[in-house]
Design a protein around this motif. Structure first.
Motif, mmCIF file in Angstrom:
data_model
loop_
_atom_site.group_PDB
_atom_site.id
_atom_site.type_symbol
_atom_site.label_atom_id
_atom_site.label_comp_id
_atom_site.label_asym_id
_atom_site.label_seq_id
_atom_site.Cartn_x
_atom_site.Cartn_y
_atom_site.Cartn_z
ATOM 1 N N LYS A 13 0.828 -1.206 0.000
ATOM 2 C CA LYS A 13 0.000 0.000 0.000
ATOM 3 C C LYS A 13 0.866 1.260 0.000
ATOM 4 N N TYR A 14 1.976 1.235 0.753
ATOM 5 C CA TYR A 14 2.874 2.382 0.844
ATOM 6 C C TYR A 14 4.314 1.941 0.620
ATOM 7 N N TYR A 15 5.102 2.851 0.024
ATOM 8 C CA TYR A 15 6.500 2.575 -0.279
ATOM 9 C C TYR A 15 7.370 3.720 0.222
ATOM 10 N N LYS A 16 8.521 3.373 0.774
ATOM 11 C CA LYS A 16 9.488 4.391 1.199
ATOM 12 C C LYS A 16 10.217 4.911 -0.039
ATOM 13 N N ILE A 17 10.878 6.040 0.121
ATOM 14 C CA ILE A 17 11.539 6.693 -1.010
ATOM 15 C C ILE A 17 12.592 5.785 -1.657
ATOM 16 N N GLY A 18 13.310 5.019 -0.847
ATOM 17 C CA GLY A 18 14.313 4.101 -1.393
ATOM 18 C C GLY A 18 13.689 2.999 -2.230
ATOM 19 N N ASP A 19 12.524 2.521 -1.800
ATOM 20 C CA ASP A 19 11.810 1.498 -2.562
ATOM 21 C C ASP A 19 11.371 2.040 -3.917
ATOM 22 N N VAL A 20 10.841 3.262 -3.902
ATOM 23 C CA VAL A 20 10.367 3.887 -5.147
ATOM 24 C C VAL A 20 11.543 4.123 -6.087
ATOM 25 N N ALA A 21 12.647 4.610 -5.543
ATOM 26 C CA ALA A 21 13.840 4.848 -6.362
ATOM 27 C C ALA A 21 14.315 3.547 -7.009
ATOM 28 N N GLU A 22 14.267 2.459 -6.255
ATOM 29 C CA GLU A 22 14.692 1.163 -6.794
ATOM 30 C C GLU A 22 13.725 0.664 -7.865
ATOM 31 N N ILE A 23 12.428 0.786 -7.610
ATOM 32 C CA ILE A 23 11.421 0.349 -8.577
ATOM 33 C C ILE A 23 11.581 1.089 -9.902
ATOM 34 N N LEU A 24 11.802 2.407 -9.820
ATOM 35 C CA LEU A 24 11.877 3.242 -11.019
ATOM 36 C C LEU A 24 13.296 3.416 -11.550
ATOM 37 N N ASN A 25 14.269 2.891 -10.817
ATOM 38 C CA ASN A 25 15.675 2.965 -11.216
ATOM 39 C C ASN A 25 16.138 4.414 -11.400
ATOM 40 N N ILE A 26 15.803 5.255 -10.411
ATOM 41 C CA ILE A 26 16.254 6.640 -10.388
ATOM 42 C C ILE A 26 16.769 6.951 -8.988
ATOM 43 N N PRO A 27 17.658 7.934 -8.864
ATOM 44 C CA PRO A 27 18.192 8.266 -7.540
ATOM 45 C C PRO A 27 17.133 8.891 -6.630
ATOM 46 N N THR A 28 17.284 8.687 -5.332
ATOM 47 C CA THR A 28 16.363 9.298 -4.377
ATOM 48 C C THR A 28 16.440 10.821 -4.438
ATOM 49 N N SER A 29 17.607 11.343 -4.780
ATOM 50 C CA SER A 29 17.748 12.799 -4.890
ATOM 51 C C SER A 29 16.854 13.354 -6.002
ATOM 52 N N THR A 30 16.689 12.607 -7.067
ATOM 53 C CA THR A 30 15.797 13.024 -8.152
ATOM 54 C C THR A 30 14.355 13.050 -7.658
ATOM 55 N N LEU A 31 13.973 12.046 -6.890
ATOM 56 C CA LEU A 31 12.615 12.031 -6.336
ATOM 57 C C LEU A 31 12.375 13.230 -5.426
ATOM 58 N N ARG A 32 13.335 13.530 -4.576
ATOM 59 C CA ARG A 32 13.189 14.681 -3.672
ATOM 60 C C ARG A 32 13.091 15.985 -4.463
ATOM 61 N N PHE A 33 13.925 16.108 -5.485
ATOM 62 C CA PHE A 33 13.903 17.308 -6.319
ATOM 63 C C PHE A 33 12.568 17.442 -7.042
ATOM 64 N N TRP A 34 12.097 16.357 -7.662
ATOM 65 C CA TRP A 34 10.824 16.403 -8.380
ATOM 66 C C TRP A 34 9.674 16.710 -7.425
ATOM 67 N N GLU A 35 9.767 16.228 -6.194
ATOM 68 C CA GLU A 35 8.720 16.516 -5.207
ATOM 69 C C GLU A 35 8.602 18.027 -4.979
ATOM 70 N N LYS A 36 9.734 18.713 -4.994
ATOM 71 C CA LYS A 36 9.721 20.171 -4.823
ATOM 72 C C LYS A 36 9.228 20.885 -6.080
ATOM 73 N N GLU A 37 9.549 20.359 -7.243
ATOM 74 C CA GLU A 37 9.242 21.019 -8.506
ATOM 75 C C GLU A 37 7.832 20.737 -9.030
ATOM 76 N N PHE A 38 7.303 19.554 -8.758
ATOM 77 C CA PHE A 38 6.001 19.149 -9.293
ATOM 78 C C PHE A 38 4.965 19.131 -8.178
ATOM 79 N N THR A 39 3.935 19.915 -8.344
ATOM 80 C CA THR A 39 2.879 19.971 -7.329
ATOM 81 C C THR A 39 2.031 18.701 -7.301
#
Length: 112
Positions: free
Chosen positions: A8-34
């Motif tokens: 039901k819920y995934y931590k940021i590291g899990d999402v980064a692994e699933i999508l094969n992108i760095p966690t830093s990209t996820l954090r950055f996109w979280e700030k940029e995309f509403t």
């Protein structure tokens, strides 16, 4: 839906692994995309839903695969989220089919 997405819920590291992108990209996109709004648990850790992951996949498709700038990608998602989602699904299925065909071709070549 991906076989990998069973919780039901995934931590940021899990999402980064699933999508094969760095966690830093996820954090950055979280700030940029509403449209990316992960919840936070009691320990203030980001937790992403399957819907959040699908949204991030759309952003990845627009930014990394189509080469759009972040503001253009955000505007497209706001204007036509369903259309982009369907387009992304089609591209994803075509990639899976291509991968399967390449495996079949390789298997046939090994039989010769």
């Amino acid at each position: 839906m991906d076989d990998k997405l069973s919780k039901k819920y995934y931590k940021i590291g899990d999402v980064a692994e699933i999508l094969n992108i760095p966690t830093s990209t996820l954090r950055f996109w979280e700030k940029e995309f509403t449209v990316i709004k992960p919840k936070r648990n009691a320990k203030n850790i980001r937790v992403y839903t399957v819907k959040d992951i699908e949204t991030i996949k759309m952003i990845y498709y627009l930014v990394k695969e189509k080469g759009l700038k972040l503001d253009s990608a955000q505007a497209m998602i706001k204007r036509n989220r369903d259309g982009i989602s369907k387009q992304h699904e089609v591209v994803d299925r075509l990639k899976q089919m291509r991968e399967m065909l390449l495996k079949l071709d390789s298997a046939l070549a090994s039989l010769k």
